[in-house]
Design an enzyme around this catalytic site. Structure first.
Site, PDB file in Angstrom:
ATOM      1  N   ALA A 113       0.870  -1.357  -0.004  1.00 16.71           N
ATOM      2  CA  ALA A 113       0.130  -0.016  -0.011  1.00 16.71           C
ATOM      3  C   ALA A 113       0.634   1.271  -0.039  1.00 16.71           C
ATOM      4  O   ALA A 113       1.849   1.523   0.987  1.00 16.71           O
ATOM      5  CB  ALA A 113      -0.925  -0.073   1.296  1.00 16.71           C
ATOM      6  N   ASP A 114       0.543   2.268  -0.997  1.00 10.34           N
ATOM      7  CA  ASP A 114       1.227   3.647  -0.971  1.00 10.34           C
ATOM      8  C   ASP A 114       0.181   4.514  -0.274  1.00 10.34           C
ATOM      9  O   ASP A 114      -1.014   3.966   0.597  1.00 10.34           O
ATOM     10  CB  ASP A 114       1.466   3.916  -2.254  1.00 10.34           C
ATOM     11  CG  ASP A 114       0.382   4.013  -3.205  1.00 10.34           C
ATOM     12  OD1 ASP A 114      -0.768   4.131  -2.599  1.00 10.34           O
ATOM     13  OD2 ASP A 114       0.496   3.971  -4.468  1.00 10.34           O
ATOM     14  N   SER A 115       0.395   5.850  -0.171  1.00 16.49           N
ATOM     15  CA  SER A 115      -0.308   6.610   0.738  1.00 16.49           C
ATOM     16  C   SER A 115      -1.824   6.777   0.202  1.00 16.49           C
ATOM     17  O   SER A 115      -2.491   6.788   0.889  1.00 16.49           O
ATOM     18  CB  SER A 115       0.501   8.143   0.564  1.00 16.49           C
ATOM     19  OG  SER A 115       0.627   8.577  -0.517  1.00 16.49           O
TER      20      SER A 115
END
Length: 139
Positions: A93-95
């Site tokens: 997961a990224d931001s």
């Protein structure tokens, strides 16, 4: 953080401590150096390392729901393992993904997560505990 209260306050963290607006140092888990009123004092020694543990364990069904939402938002395969200890970053997961996960959690549980709280969510367990805290607060 541990705090000892009396006529003055002393707060210990793993990085620094303060006493009447004067910074001290923790050189190990058992040693603290404090300058007080401009005077330096030798390190204070603790007889045993302080052990504090705060645990707010979310209900298993809440953790499972969060796991399912995380899997869906990240488009993970059904057979992938997501547990309470799973870190969002480790799952890829990224931001932006994290924002979408939080939005999915808000929708599923009927809660509103403040931005400050959302930034502190690193694991599935963190999310589940925050959800239960918010649900209890709203009840």
């Amino acid at each position: 953080m541990a705090s000892v209260a009396g006529t003055t306050s002393l707060c210990l963290t793993s990085v620094s401590c303060s006493f009447k607006h004067t910074q001290g140092r923790i050189s190990s888990a058992n040693s603290v150096s404090l300058p007080i009123n401009g005077n330096s004092f030798p390190s204070l020694r603790l007889r045993s390392a302080p052990r504090f543990r705060v645990s707010c364990v979310a209900k298993p069904e809440t953790v499972k729901k969060v796991c399912d939402i995380v899997k869906k938002q990240l488009a993970l395969p059904e057979d992938s393992t997501v547990t309470g200890e799973s870190k969002f970053a480790a799952l890829g997961a990224d931001s932006l993904d994290t924002v979408e996960i939080v939005m999915g959690l808000e929708e599923e549980f009927g809660i509103s997560v403040e931005e400050e709280s959302a930034q502190s969510i690193l694991t599935v367990q963190d999310a589940a505990e925050l959800i239960e805290k918010l649900m209890e607060k709203n009840a």
